[in-house]
Design a protein around this motif. Sequence first.
Motif, PDB file in Angstrom:
ATOM      1  N   ALA A  56      35.668  37.908  40.641  1.00  0.00           N
ATOM      2  CA  ALA A  56      36.626  38.576  39.341  1.00  0.00           C
ATOM      3  C   ALA A  56      35.706  38.981  38.392  1.00  0.00           C
ATOM      4  O   ALA A  56      36.009  40.117  37.924  1.00  0.00           O
ATOM      5  N   THR A  61      36.840  41.648  35.426  1.00  0.00           N
ATOM      6  CA  THR A  61      37.598  40.799  34.623  1.00  0.00           C
ATOM      7  C   THR A  61      36.919  39.794  33.492  1.00  0.00           C
ATOM      8  O   THR A  61      35.993  39.179  34.001  1.00  0.00           O
ATOM      9  N   ILE A  70      42.787  35.051  35.751  1.00  0.00           N
ATOM     10  CA  ILE A  70      41.973  34.726  37.129  1.00  0.00           C
ATOM     11  C   ILE A  70      42.951  33.358  37.696  1.00  0.00           C
ATOM     12  O   ILE A  70      42.723  32.301  37.014  1.00  0.00           O
ATOM     13  N   LEU A  81      41.886  34.630  45.338  1.00  0.00           N
ATOM     14  CA  LEU A  81      41.790  35.166  43.892  1.00  0.00           C
ATOM     15  C   LEU A  81      43.016  35.892  43.690  1.00  0.00           C
ATOM     16  O   LEU A  81      43.326  36.874  44.231  1.00  0.00           O
TER      17      LEU A  81
END
Length: 220
Positions: A56, A61, A70, A81
Amino acid sequence: MARPAGKSNNVDAAHFVVAIDGPSGAGKSTIARLLAERLGIDYVDTGAMYRAVALASLRGTPLDSQMEGIDVDLDGSRVLLNGEDVSGLIRTAEVTKEASRISQFPEVRARLVALQREMGARKSVVMDGRDIGSNVFPDARYKFYLTATPEERARRRTKEMREKGMDADYAAVLADIEKRDWDDSHRAVNPLVKTADAVEIVTDGLGIDEVLARVLEIIK
Ligand code: DC
């Protein structure tokens, strides 16, 4: 075997946690998966959870204090995810490196440790990682510390990579393992440690069956 004194996380005798910690490449996940199968309980691969957060992060992110955006979950051997199956994307060298970096962040650890505690509170599990017996479940009924010399782990890893048709240089693999050992055991938050109550198994020269047999002997 009688339950060792002071192991109180298991109010219900049928509910228990097996914690397996140790450095990378010691064979923890292989043993943990087989052990869970033999015991008929779930396997929780906490390294995969750190890897999903790393993916991520690589995708951009931000890892803010709430870790908003997340959501990591495990579904059998699949790692999710935000609902996406990322199992096939988290074993690359890039993710390995990023996982090592983001696993030092207290916010990341706090979030994943909370999730891991929920998983182990709901059902019996075999959970492997670095800080399971020392931090996530200090009262786990069974604790193992699986290790092997860096040289043995580098030999196994080099062989494994070559079998997959990848280029592998023993010296580079060894250097990488030694760096990860250092990082894992020197980070400020929840470093890798062998707790006094963990059963240590040094797997140099032992096959998977032999390690599994030793673990089962202690649990039975
Ligand atoms: O076991 P692994 O290589 O899949 O773990 C990936 C990374 O996550 C590694 O850098 C160590 C870290 N990790 C951790 O800090 N705590 C855990 N309980 C499990 C893994």
